[in-house]
Design a protein around this motif. Sequence first.
Motif, mmCIF file in Angstrom:
data_model
loop_
_atom_site.group_PDB
_atom_site.id
_atom_site.type_symbol
_atom_site.label_atom_id
_atom_site.label_comp_id
_atom_site.label_asym_id
_atom_site.label_seq_id
_atom_site.Cartn_x
_atom_site.Cartn_y
_atom_site.Cartn_z
ATOM 1 N N SER A 71 0.833 -1.200 0.000
ATOM 2 C CA SER A 71 0.000 0.000 0.000
ATOM 3 C C SER A 71 0.868 1.250 0.000
ATOM 4 C CB SER A 71 -0.919 -0.006 1.221
ATOM 5 O OG SER A 71 -1.754 1.135 1.217
ATOM 6 N N SER A 72 0.429 2.272 -0.747
ATOM 7 C CA SER A 72 1.144 3.539 -0.848
ATOM 8 C C SER A 72 0.136 4.632 -1.178
ATOM 9 C CB SER A 72 2.242 3.461 -1.921
ATOM 10 O OG SER A 72 1.672 3.270 -3.200
ATOM 11 N N PRO A 73 0.526 5.910 -1.073
ATOM 12 C CA PRO A 73 -0.417 6.969 -1.462
ATOM 13 C C PRO A 73 -0.853 6.895 -2.915
ATOM 14 C CG PRO A 73 1.345 7.865 -0.108
ATOM 15 C CD PRO A 73 1.721 6.465 -0.417
ATOM 16 N N ASN A 92 -1.081 3.945 -4.626
ATOM 17 C CA ASN A 92 -1.894 2.735 -4.725
ATOM 18 C C ASN A 92 -2.436 2.391 -3.340
ATOM 19 O OD1 ASN A 92 -1.558 2.288 -7.504
ATOM 20 N ND2 ASN A 92 0.348 1.182 -7.184
ATOM 21 N N PRO A 93 -3.431 3.122 -2.859
ATOM 22 C CA PRO A 93 -3.936 2.857 -1.506
ATOM 23 C C PRO A 93 -4.727 1.551 -1.444
ATOM 24 C CG PRO A 93 -5.237 4.557 -2.580
ATOM 25 C CD PRO A 93 -4.109 4.241 -3.515
ATOM 26 N N LEU A 94 -4.344 0.671 -0.490
ATOM 27 C CA LEU A 94 -4.990 -0.626 -0.330
ATOM 28 C C LEU A 94 -5.497 -0.773 1.098
ATOM 29 C CD1 LEU A 94 -2.346 -2.866 -2.143
ATOM 30 C CD2 LEU A 94 -4.494 -2.043 -3.091
ATOM 31 N N MET A 95 -6.381 -1.728 1.289
ATOM 32 C CA MET A 95 -6.856 -2.096 2.619
ATOM 33 C C MET A 95 -6.997 -3.609 2.671
ATOM 34 S SD MET A 95 -10.864 -0.970 2.409
ATOM 35 C CE MET A 95 -11.931 -1.531 1.074
ATOM 36 N N LEU A 145 -8.465 -2.253 -3.448
ATOM 37 C CA LEU A 145 -8.217 -0.834 -3.688
ATOM 38 C C LEU A 145 -9.235 0.015 -2.934
ATOM 39 C CD1 LEU A 145 -7.417 -0.652 -7.508
ATOM 40 C CD2 LEU A 145 -5.915 0.035 -5.644
ATOM 41 N N ARG A 146 -8.741 1.073 -2.330
ATOM 42 C CA ARG A 146 -9.636 1.995 -1.624
ATOM 43 C C ARG A 146 -10.203 3.072 -2.541
ATOM 44 N NH1 ARG A 146 -6.685 4.142 3.593
ATOM 45 N NH2 ARG A 146 -5.010 4.461 2.079
#
Length: 379
Positions: A150-152, A154-157, A184-185
């Motif tokens: 996760s990164s800004p 590629n935001p993941l949860m 993906l968020r």
Amino acid sequence: MATVLSEPPEKKSPWSKYYAERGLSRPPMSDLKRADRVRGPKEKRWMEPVPENKPAAPVSKELAEAIAAVTAAVPGSTAAPFITAMQKEAIARELKRQRRRRLLRLGGWIVAMVLAVPVFVTFVINAEPAARALERHEARVAGEVLALHSSPLNPLMTSATVLKPPVRVGFGHLRYEIVVTMRLRVPLYTVAHTNGTEAYRQIQRSLEEAKARVSKLRLFKPPVRAPELPDMPLLLQLAHRMGEPVVVTVPFDARRFGWKWRLDPPEVAGRAVNRGFDGLPIEHYAGARTLVFGSPESLVEVRRLVKLARDYVTAAAKDERERAIFDNPAQEAPPAAAPVATVSDPTAPAQTDPPPPAVPDPNAPAVPPVVVPGLPRPK
């Protein structure tokens, strides 16, 4: 026929024979009888009364020597006083033997249980690590995987974690795999590069070239009115929708040391990822004017911008030709500008064929002929 008379039971007794061989008379014995009773199912066999005709157990060596010494020292004496002691010794010896047998049997059961307990605990109770330890390890692995992927941009949860059944590698060695599912968020977008957007990109390039020529040659001077200059935004397309999953599989080992299990650190470097994501969130393009291709609103806006851009490029090319003819009537006219792609529908492929030649207007004002050096003068 002769009748055979059997001896009475008293003469068949071993003690009668014992006294008869030594020329002694057997002392009178009292006949004691025990009342008949029902023996319980678990009552010991050694508690049964010994029948009188059962041969006496052999006496010990010390007792036999004592009896022989007494009978030899005192003529006419018998071993009758020692009969009770002999019976007691035989009974005590039998009881001791049976007690030893019971103790040996009990000791054998205890040894068997002691040996069976580790095997039972190892293969039944402690066959795998504790469930709580595995849950804590699973949560730790999910956190590490989320921090890596996760990164800004590629935001993941984390959506779910599943612990697969272990594979036994050896005695006290298990191989686990944790499957971490992340989603993906936000949706991701990328620059549109499809066949439907090729015409838009072509007219966008033509518009930039026309703007550069207008600035360089200072076109559209009064009284010429410049057409509307459209601002063609960056055309984006949806690359990944919100909630699309990515599955990461992380292996780790569990080893047993004695009675305890130890969980090795997860092999994050050897993890398996089923897919990747291309694109950026829409916030990444906040500094530029963008347009998402594909929606009905964007199609209408694309058609309007393409029409304005085509009109501007055509007007710039026309003004450039007229300026060249007006300033240098004796020189060679500049070549005509490249035809502008006519785009009626952005989803249609780009037009590459040149447009048909224009038909002259008979009502247009007369234009003085252009004299080109090296060619005959027109009449």
